[in-house]
Design an enzyme around this catalytic site. Structure first.
Site, short mmCIF file in Angstrom:
data_model
loop_
_atom_site.label_atom_id
_atom_site.label_comp_id
_atom_site.label_asym_id
_atom_site.label_seq_id
_atom_site.Cartn_x
_atom_site.Cartn_y
_atom_site.Cartn_z
N TYR A 165 0.83 -1.20 0.00
CA TYR A 165 0.00 0.00 0.00
C TYR A 165 0.87 1.26 0.00
O TYR A 165 1.38 1.68 1.04
CB TYR A 165 -0.93 0.02 1.21
CG TYR A 165 -1.86 -1.18 1.32
CD1 TYR A 165 -2.24 -1.91 0.21
CD2 TYR A 165 -2.36 -1.58 2.56
CE1 TYR A 165 -3.09 -3.00 0.31
CE2 TYR A 165 -3.21 -2.67 2.68
CZ TYR A 165 -3.57 -3.38 1.55
OH TYR A 165 -4.42 -4.47 1.66
N HIS A 222 0.04 -12.26 1.05
CA HIS A 222 -0.74 -11.22 0.38
C HIS A 222 -0.79 -11.43 -1.13
O HIS A 222 0.24 -11.59 -1.78
CB HIS A 222 -0.11 -9.85 0.66
CG HIS A 222 -1.00 -8.69 0.33
ND1 HIS A 222 -0.52 -7.41 0.20
CD2 HIS A 222 -2.35 -8.62 0.11
CE1 HIS A 222 -1.53 -6.60 -0.09
NE2 HIS A 222 -2.64 -7.31 -0.15
#
Length: 328
Positions: free
Chosen positions: A56, A139
Site C-alpha cells: 500500500y 498477500h
C-alpha cells in the site's frame, strides 16, 4: 465496539477494522495531515484493529499507521500486515508508482520464500516502529500460490510458533485458493477481498463452509466492492473491483437500494452488516481516507438493520438463500 477472537488464538479484532490501502494513496494522493486525522478519527470511534501492507503506497501506509499507533499502549490494539512483496529502493526520477499515487521511490519484488518473508516482516516492523505484529498474512498470492503454500506459509507458521505473531493466514480475492489454504494448513484467519458482499456471494460455495468446519475466522474486506456499494445509489464512474462497474452491476445495486429504502436503510449500512450475518466472519475491514469518511462509516456500521431487510432481499433474488436470516 464488539470484538471477536481469530480462530483458536487469543488475538482479538474489533468487528469494524481499518483498512490501510487508502493511506497509501489508493486512487488519489493523500497528504500526511489528512492521513493522521483519518487514523485519529478511527481510534476515537473505537476501532482497534488496523490492517496495512508494504504494497500500500510502497510503504507509505505502514509508516502512517505506525505513526498513529506509536502513541498508544501496545496491548490496546491489534495490528496486521502482509508478506509477499519486498520493497527495493530505486531512483524515482519524477515517476509515480504504478499502483498508488506516490513517487516511485521503490519497486516491488514478489518473494514468498522463507528468507523473503522474514526480511519483509523485519522491514515492516522498522517502517511502523513497532516490535511485533499480531496478524500476518500472505498477500495477493493468487499467481504465486504454490510457492506461498510451500515456503511462505511454513515461514509464517514458524513465526507463530516462536510467539512473534499471534495469528496467521492469507489475504486474497480468490475464494478457491483460500479454501485450499484452509484445508491444507492450520491457518487461523483469512482476509477475503470482495467475495462475500451484497453483490458477490461466491464465498458461500466452499470457503465459508470450510472455515466453519476448520474453526478458521474470516475477515471480509472490500465490502463496498471498491465503491459501488459505498453510496446510497451508484454514482457516476462507480467502481467494482477497482474497475468501472458494468451496467448490469449498477442496475443490481439500484435494485438493492430500492429494497433498502423501503426499510429505511442505506446501501452502505446494509453492505457493512451483510458479511457479519455469517458465523465464520469475525469482522469487516474498510479502507478509509478522511476523518469525515471514518465518521460516516462508523455511523453506518452502528445503524440497526432489520432482519426483514434480508428476507425481502432474498425474496427479490438479490441475496443468496444460504445467507442466515439474522446477524449476531
Amino acid at each position: 465496539m464488539r470484538t471477536h477472537q481469530l480462530g483458536k488464538t487469543t488475538v482479538e479484532v474489533t468487528e469494524l477494522g481499518f483498512g490501510g490501502g487508502p493511506l497509501g494513496g489508493l486512487f488519489a494522493p493523500l497528504d500526511d495531515a489528512t492521513a493522521a486525522a483519518t487514523l485519529a478519527a478511527a481510534w476515537d470511534g473505537g476501532i482497534r484493529y488496523f490492517d496495512t501492507s508494504p504494497h500500500y503506497g510502497i510503504g507509505h501506509s505502514e509508516r502512517r499507521v505506525g505513526g498513529l499507533l506509536s502513541g498508544q499502549e501496545r496491548d490496546g490494539f491489534t495490528l496486521s500486515t502482509k508478506v509477499g512483496r519486498l520493497l527495493v529502493p530505486q531512483e524515482a526520477a519524477g515517476r509515480m508508482d504504478e499502483a498508488f499515487a506516490v513517487p516511485a521511490t521503490h519497486r516491488r519484488i514478489w518473494d514468498f520464500s522463507r528468507d523473503g518473508v522474514l526480511r519483509s516482516v523485519e522491514d515492516s516492523l522498522t517502517r511502523m516502529g513497532v516490535d511485533r505484529v499480531d496478524v500476518l498474512y500472505l498477500h495477493d498470492a493468487e499467481r504465486h500460490f504454490e510457492e506461498a503454500l510451500r515456503t511462505g506459509y511454513p515461514a509464517l507458521s514458524e513465526l507463530r510458533a516462536q510467539g512473534l505473531v499471534g495469528a496467521i493466514g492469507a489475504g486474497m480475492y480468490d475464494p478457491g485458493k483460500l479454501t485450499r489454504l484452509v484445508r491444507e494448513t492450520d491457518a487461523d484467519v483469512v482476509m477475503l477481498s470482495g467475495r462475500f458482499t451484497l453483490l458477490d456471494h461466491s464465498a458461500l460455495d466452499e470457503l465459508l463452509p470450510a472455515c466453519g468446519d476448520r474453526g478458521v475466522s474470516v475477515l471480509a474486506a472490500s465490502v463496498f466492492n471498491s465503491g459501488l456499494l459505498a453510496t446510497d445509489r451508484p454514482v457516476d464512474g462507480a467502481r467494482f473491483d477497482y474497475a468501472p462497474a458494468a451496467p448490469e452491476l449498477i442496475a443490481r445495486a439500484h435494485r438493492i437500494a430500492d429494497v433498502c429504502e423501503a426499510h429505511g436503510v442505506t446501501v452502505p449500512q446494509a453492505a457493512m452488516a451483510f458479511p457479519l450475518l455469517h458465523p465464520a466472519v469475525a469482522g469487516i475491514v474498510v479502507g478509509m481516507r478522511s476523518a469525515d469518511e471514518v465518521r460516516r462509516n462508523l455511523a453506518s456500521f452502528d445503524a440497526a438493520v432489520p432482519s426483514a431487510l434480508w428476507a425481502d432481499l432474498r425474496e427479490a433474488g438479490l441475496v443468496d438463500e444460504r445467507v442466515a436470516e439474522a446477524g449476531r
